[in-house]
Scaffold this active site. Structure first.
Site, PDB file in Angstrom:
ATOM      1  N   HIS A  31     -36.105 -17.322 -14.088  1.00 57.54           N
ATOM      2  CA  HIS A  31     -34.643 -17.328 -14.226  1.00 57.54           C
ATOM      3  C   HIS A  31     -34.043 -16.285 -13.290  1.00 57.54           C
ATOM      4  CE1 HIS A  31     -30.855 -18.307 -16.354  1.00 57.54           C
ATOM      5  NE2 HIS A  31     -30.522 -17.081 -15.942  1.00 57.54           N
ATOM      6  N   ASP A 257     -33.416 -12.655 -14.402  1.00 56.99           N
ATOM      7  CA  ASP A 257     -31.965 -12.880 -14.341  1.00 56.99           C
ATOM      8  C   ASP A 257     -31.304 -12.129 -13.183  1.00 56.99           C
ATOM      9  OD1 ASP A 257     -29.603 -14.156 -15.105  1.00 56.99           O
ATOM     10  OD2 ASP A 257     -28.950 -12.447 -16.285  1.00 56.99           O
TER      11      ASP A 257
HETATM   12  C1  0GY Z   1     -27.154 -15.621 -16.652  1.00 56.51           C
HETATM   13  C2  0GY Z   1     -26.071 -15.135 -17.512  1.00 56.51           C
HETATM   14  C3  0GY Z   1     -24.728 -15.200 -17.289  1.00 56.51           C
HETATM   15  C4  0GY Z   1     -24.082 -15.936 -16.261  1.00 56.51           C
HETATM   16  C5  0GY Z   1     -24.430 -17.158 -15.832  1.00 56.51           C
HETATM   17  O1  0GY Z   1     -24.152 -19.053 -14.560  1.00 56.51           O
HETATM   18  C6  0GY Z   1     -23.685 -17.973 -14.863  1.00 56.51           C
HETATM   19  O2  0GY Z   1     -22.613 -17.553 -14.412  1.00 56.51           O
HETATM   20  O3  0GY Z   1     -25.501 -17.757 -16.296  1.00 56.51           O
HETATM   21  C7  0GY Z   1     -23.855 -14.480 -18.226  1.00 56.51           C
HETATM   22  O4  0GY Z   1     -22.778 -14.055 -17.818  1.00 56.51           O
HETATM   23  O5  0GY Z   1     -24.248 -14.315 -19.401  1.00 56.51           O
HETATM   24  O6  0GY Z   1     -28.110 -16.200 -17.144  1.00 56.51           O
HETATM   25  O7  0GY Z   1     -27.075 -15.415 -15.451  1.00 56.51           O
END
Ligand code: 0GY
Length: 305
Positions: A31, A257
């Protein structure tokens, strides 16, 4: 194009620590994202935040620094359904990256085939209200039916409190379903309380459901290493992560992440995120499943283990 970061936005660590935990050979960061660079891959007009740039070169440098072998890139909402930056990264990864994209109902079969060729193996449905506008369920169901024959899966992102309301939709999906960040449990609630029990039931009753055991920095209330040292980093997340890893050892994935969108009070050191792994995957066998066997089975089945 010039983009201004969202006020308060924290940039990713430029010099993360070298992890002390040695990742097993072949480990996958399942991820992570690329953001832009905005000049080359503009952010989507409908985005809810504007990130800092985080290029494929920078991602691959982090991969090598941490001792990761492969990456799974997940489309972030700041790029909407324009997957160009992600596809460009896949095409420059020498087969060491797979992708999960966001598509809309109008996507053509040729586009899906080209994405598959580049290494895409899934679509992401995002239900976190601060990140996206509502997409009708019938549109998502139609997309799921289109991608199922390609052997792709669906990645879902939602808040724990919304699981009950989304249950019927999730349990009707025709593919493998991968949940981001353990369904975002509220770790101040009891481990055996109704909210997390519902998530465990979701996985227990549906063998097609997997979970990423990721983002302790997003879930933790106790926070990062403080005066009591890094052994206690994100300690409130440990019981939740351990429970998922030990109950479903063959259906869990791990990811950094990176570059950690939307964090405003604490940016994790990616090296310490690697060092956090043995706190919740406590045996070499569990670690190998989490980091190597499971992600290879889902994203590189041809590589075997
Ligand atoms: C992650 C978490 C976040 C954002 C997104 O696609 C995204 O903008 O997933 C978040 O802000 O919790 O998994 O990157």
């Amino acid at each position: 194009m010039e983009f201004q970061k969202t006020p308060g936005w924290l940039d990713w660590y430029a010099h993360p620590a070298k992890p002390r935990f040695r990742l097993p050979p072949g480990s996958v960061d399942a991820h992570c994202h690329v953001f832009g660079p905005g000049e080359r891959f503009p952010f989507a007009p409908e985005r809810k935040y504007t990130p800092c740039d985080a290029s494929r070169e920078q991602l691959f440098a982090l991969r090598d620094h941490l001792g990761v072998h492969r990456n799974v890139l997940v489309q972030a909402t700041c790029h909407g359904a324009d997957n160009s930056a992600l596809l460009d990264a896949l095409r420059h990864s020498e087969g060491r990256a797979r992708g999960v994209v966001t598509v809309r109902r109008g996507v053509s079969d040729d586009e899906l085939r080209a994405m598959h060729e580049a290494g895409v193996r899934g679509v992401r449905f995002n239900f976190v209200k601060r990140l996206v506008d509502f997409t009708p369920k019938d549109e998502l169901a139609e997309i799921a039916a289109r991608i199922a024959p390609l052997g792709w899966h669906v990645v879902i992102y939602f808040e724990a409190a919304d699981l009950a309301g989304l249950w019927d939709f999730f349990t009707a999906l025709p593919t493998t379903v991968v949940v981001d960040h353990m369904g975002r449990p509220d770790v101040s609630k009891p481990l055996d309380g109704p909210e997390f029990e519902l998530f465990v039931k979701f996985m227990r009753d549906h063998p097609n459901v997997w979970s990423k055991v990721s983002c302790p920095e997003r879930l933790s209330i106790s926070g990062p290493p403080a005066l009591d040292g890094e052994r206690n980093a994100y300690r409130d997340v440990v019981p939740f992560a351990r429970r998922i890893v030990e109950t479903f050892p063959d259906r869990v994935l791990w990811g950094t992440d990176w570059p950690h969108p939307n964090l405003k009070d604490h940016m994790p050191d990616d090296g310490l995120l690697v060092d956090f792994i043995p706190h919740f995957a406590v045996t070499p066998e569990l670690q190998h499943k989490l980091l190597v066997d499971n992600p290879l089975r889902l994203y590189w089945p041809e590589a075997g283990t």
